[in-house]
Write a protein that holds these residues in place. Structure first.
Motif, PDB file in Angstrom:
ATOM      1  N   UNK A  15       4.483  -4.729   0.895  1.00  0.00           N
ATOM      2  CA  UNK A  15       4.019  -5.419   2.090  1.00  0.00           C
ATOM      3  C   UNK A  15       4.386  -4.557   3.281  1.00  0.00           C
ATOM      4  N   UNK A  16       3.419  -4.315   4.163  1.00  0.00           N
ATOM      5  CA  UNK A  16       3.691  -3.598   5.399  1.00  0.00           C
ATOM      6  C   UNK A  16       3.371  -4.498   6.573  1.00  0.00           C
ATOM      7  N   UNK A  17       4.193  -4.378   7.628  1.00  0.00           N
ATOM      8  CA  UNK A  17       3.913  -5.173   8.815  1.00  0.00           C
ATOM      9  C   UNK A  17       4.246  -4.369  10.072  1.00  0.00           C
ATOM     10  N   UNK A  35       0.856  -9.451  15.318  1.00  0.00           N
ATOM     11  CA  UNK A  35       1.470  -9.094  14.044  1.00  0.00           C
ATOM     12  C   UNK A  35       0.366  -8.811  13.037  1.00  0.00           C
ATOM     13  N   UNK A  36       0.419  -7.623  12.425  1.00  0.00           N
ATOM     14  CA  UNK A  36      -0.565  -7.242  11.408  1.00  0.00           C
ATOM     15  C   UNK A  36       0.176  -6.916  10.124  1.00  0.00           C
ATOM     16  N   UNK A  76       0.907   1.667  -2.839  1.00  0.00           N
ATOM     17  CA  UNK A  76       1.683   2.834  -2.400  1.00  0.00           C
ATOM     18  C   UNK A  76       1.872   2.782  -0.884  1.00  0.00           C
ATOM     19  N   UNK A  77       2.852   3.523  -0.419  1.00  0.00           N
ATOM     20  CA  UNK A  77       3.113   3.594   1.014  1.00  0.00           C
ATOM     21  C   UNK A  77       1.921   4.229   1.726  1.00  0.00           C
ATOM     22  N   UNK A  78       1.360   5.274   1.143  1.00  0.00           N
ATOM     23  CA  UNK A  78       0.221   5.962   1.762  1.00  0.00           C
ATOM     24  C   UNK A  78      -0.980   5.022   1.911  1.00  0.00           C
ATOM     25  N   UNK A  79      -1.260   4.246   0.869  1.00  0.00           N
ATOM     26  CA  UNK A  79      -2.369   3.288   0.916  1.00  0.00           C
ATOM     27  C   UNK A  79      -2.094   2.217   1.986  1.00  0.00           C
ATOM     28  N   UNK A  80      -0.851   1.794   2.067  1.00  0.00           N
ATOM     29  CA  UNK A  80      -0.464   0.786   3.052  1.00  0.00           C
ATOM     30  C   UNK A  80      -0.652   1.314   4.473  1.00  0.00           C
ATOM     31  N   UNK A  81      -0.236   2.558   4.725  1.00  0.00           N
ATOM     32  CA  UNK A  81      -0.413   3.152   6.050  1.00  0.00           C
ATOM     33  C   UNK A  81      -1.897   3.205   6.419  1.00  0.00           C
ATOM     34  N   UNK A  82      -2.739   3.582   5.477  1.00  0.00           N
ATOM     35  CA  UNK A  82      -4.182   3.654   5.731  1.00  0.00           C
ATOM     36  C   UNK A  82      -4.739   2.276   6.070  1.00  0.00           C
ATOM     37  N   UNK A  83      -4.326   1.260   5.323  1.00  0.00           N
ATOM     38  CA  UNK A  83      -4.837  -0.090   5.553  1.00  0.00           C
ATOM     39  C   UNK A  83      -4.376  -0.642   6.913  1.00  0.00           C
TER      40      UNK A  83
END
Length: 129
Positions: free
Chosen positions: A19-21, A28-29, A35-42
């Motif tokens: 989960x990334x926020x 708040x998004x 993966x961390x990379x996929x999370x950063x892109x999203x």
């Protein structure tokens, strides 16, 4: 083009899901990824969609839980980090797996160890013969 630095918290959300926020302009998004990379892109996609902040303008200042940290920096061996921190490797593995939660003191000990190792690595000089 100005780079915008935005804190992003990344943590395990069950299984191997992260989960990334982020909070930007009082919004708040959040999103999930493997993966961390996929999370950063999203999350960059969310920032573009809601705030018109171009992905190339965004630099995340990441804050990781133990699981996400070892997922992102998968070249780190848990047993070696534990040894350098003066911890039981089995205990650190339990923290990473989510079987146990580390105390604030243990988290700081791991963080200090990683920063010390990074400083040592930064000073390394490689030569060729």
């Amino acid at each position: 083009m100005e780079i915008v630095k935005i804190p992003m918290t990344i943590e395990r959300q069950g299984g191997k899901v992260l989960l990334g926020r982020v909070e930007y302009n009082d919004n708040l998004m959040t999103d999930f990824a493997q993966t961390v990379e996929e999370l950063e892109t999203k999350i960059k996609g969310l920032l573009w969609g809601f705030e018109k902040l171009a992905p190339e303008q965004v630099k995340f200042i990441c804050q990781y839980d133990i699981y996400a940290l070892f997922q992102k920096f998968d070249f780190l061996k848990i047993s070696n980090v534990a040894e350098h921190a003066g911890m039981n490797p089995g205990l650190l593995r339990q923290y990473v797996s989510g079987a146990k939660s580390p105390s604030e003191e243990q988290v700081k000990k791991i963080e200090r160890t990683l920063h010390k190792l990074a400083e040592e690595l930064k000073e390394a000089i490689i030569v060729t013969w």
